[in-house]
Design an enzyme around this catalytic site. Structure first.
Site, PDB file in Angstrom:
ATOM      1  N   ARG A 225       0.857  -1.180   0.000  1.00 34.73           N
ATOM      2  CA  ARG A 225       0.000   0.000   0.000  1.00 34.73           C
ATOM      3  C   ARG A 225       0.893   1.230   0.000  1.00 34.73           C
ATOM      4  O   ARG A 225       1.891   1.287   0.731  1.00 34.73           O
ATOM      5  CB  ARG A 225      -0.898   0.025   1.244  1.00 34.73           C
ATOM      6  CG  ARG A 225      -2.089  -0.922   1.173  1.00 34.73           C
ATOM      7  CD  ARG A 225      -3.073  -0.506   0.081  1.00 34.73           C
ATOM      8  NE  ARG A 225      -4.266  -1.342   0.023  1.00 34.73           N
ATOM      9  CZ  ARG A 225      -4.469  -2.301  -0.878  1.00 34.73           C
ATOM     10  NH1 ARG A 225      -3.557  -2.585  -1.775  1.00 34.73           N
ATOM     11  NH2 ARG A 225      -5.602  -2.979  -0.877  1.00 34.73           N
ATOM     12  N   HIS A 273      -0.552  -0.298  -9.964  1.00 37.66           N
ATOM     13  CA  HIS A 273      -1.325  -1.216  -9.102  1.00 37.66           C
ATOM     14  C   HIS A 273      -1.709  -2.496  -9.859  1.00 37.66           C
ATOM     15  O   HIS A 273      -2.886  -2.851  -9.963  1.00 37.66           O
ATOM     16  CB  HIS A 273      -2.579  -0.531  -8.529  1.00 37.66           C
ATOM     17  CG  HIS A 273      -3.056  -1.176  -7.250  1.00 37.66           C
ATOM     18  ND1 HIS A 273      -3.450  -0.473  -6.139  1.00 37.66           N
ATOM     19  CD2 HIS A 273      -3.188  -2.483  -6.900  1.00 37.66           C
ATOM     20  CE1 HIS A 273      -3.806  -1.309  -5.174  1.00 37.66           C
ATOM     21  NE2 HIS A 273      -3.653  -2.547  -5.623  1.00 37.66           N
TER      22      HIS A 273
HETATM   23  C1  GLV Z   1      -5.341  -5.232  -4.062  1.00 30.86           C
HETATM   24  O1  GLV Z   1      -4.671  -4.265  -3.882  1.00 30.86           O
HETATM   25  C2  GLV Z   1      -6.003  -5.966  -3.015  1.00 30.86           C
HETATM   26  O2  GLV Z   1      -6.038  -5.472  -1.883  1.00 30.86           O
HETATM   27  O3  GLV Z   1      -6.537  -7.048  -3.285  1.00 30.86           O
END
Ligand code: GLV
Length: 310
Positions: A225, A273
């Site tokens: 994160r 991401h």
């Molecule tokens: C992706 O970032 C998740 O939390 O699955």
């Protein structure tokens, strides 16, 4: 019939409908899966962060809310959510994460960027990289993803240190915990991988003090994160060369704004991401198993501890 509400958004419905229906069928569950049911009749809610349903109070009869994401920081503080909440632990998500992290760790370990540059410049500069057994890699977070990644890296021969909030034990990994353990884990991190959940306790954990404990010239890989890192402190450490390179997949704001200095920084690789994603084919089976458990009154898998935040 068990009414299952798919509340993870129109964009995902197409990918998820068939795998979920197949998984319910295989689990022997007579499920009525839809994007809308009369709220009071809903038995289970399947949700995603930023999905269209953020008010869970109408689902008065729901036995559980099942997240299709591993990270639940976007929902864990939702006051309208009184039902049990589960996070996603998906074999597909885990496999993808192992591949992403292994690839980027090996890139930095082998100096692949340097090799590509030398090849482009026509420079014959033999620099034999060290073996993995001469390289310390630290994984912060030993949950489903962190542990799997740590084990894969250990399997390649890296000297792996893992750090988690509470003490753990895992073969071939030096497991540390607590504040003291964190310092030691960072000191061993020629390559640092961040796979912690985002909670009040981990927000901004990687600040200038933490970065200061890393060996000079360390690499960072963050598929966890974005808010685990203080951006400004990381940029300062990149400026001095104390951190040689950061491969970042997650950010405080996503999409990463075009003006953010990470984009243009030569010491930063931005990936959007994509380190790993929940794979509907395998994740649908996890959801179906939890629906089965919920119906049978058995304990749910991957139940979120709302106090702890993950
Ligand atoms: C992706 O970032 C998740 O939390 O699955």
């Amino acid at each position: 019939m068990t009414k299952v509400l798919f509340a993870a958004g129109d964009a995902r419905w197409e990918d998820w409908q068939a795998p979920l229906e197949a998984a319910f069928r295989d689990a022997g569950i007579d499920a009525d899966l839809a994007q809308w049911h009369p709220p009071a009749e809903v038995d289970f809610v399947i949700c995603a962060p930023a999905g269209p349903h953020q008010d869970f109070s109408p689902y008065t009869g729901a036995r559980a809310v099942l997240s299709i994401w591993a990270g639940v920081e976007g929902i864990v503080d939702n006051d309208t959510l009184t039902q049990p909440l589960t996070r996603m632990v998906d074999p597909g998500l885990t496999a993808g994460m192992i591949e992403y992290v292994t690839g980027h760790v090996l890139r930095h370990h082998l100096g692949i960027d340097r090799t590509l540059r030398a090849s482009r410049d026509g420079a014959w500069r033999p620099e034999v990289p060290p073996l993995a057994s001469d390289r310390g890699v630290t994984v912060l977070g030993l949950g489903a993803l962190g542990l799997a990644v740590a084990q894969a890296l250990a399997g390649l021969g890296f000297r792996v240190t893992g750090w988690s909030r509470s003490a753990r034990d895992a073969p071939a990994i030096r497991c540390l915990s607590g504040a003291e353990g964190l310092r030691d884990a960072l000191r061993a991190a020629e390559i640092l991988v961040l796979l912690l959940p985002l909670t009040d306790a981990t927000e901004g954990l990687i600040d200038s003090a933490a970065l200061g404990h890393l060996p000079a010239g360390a690499f960072i890989v963050n598929p966890g994160r974005g808010a685990l890192i203080e951006d400004r402190d990381l940029l300062a450490a990149l400026e001095t060369g104390h951190v040689a390179h950061a491969t970042l997949d997650t950010f405080r704001q996503e999409p990463l704004p075009p003006e953010h200095p990470f984009w243009a920084h030569p010491g930063v690789t931005v990936t959007p991401h994509v380190a790993s994603a929940t794979r509907p084919a395998s994740a649908a089976r996890v959801i179906a198993e939890n629906v089965r458990r919920g119906l049978a009154g058995e304990p749910l898998l991957h139940l979120v501890d709302r106090e702890r935040g993950y």
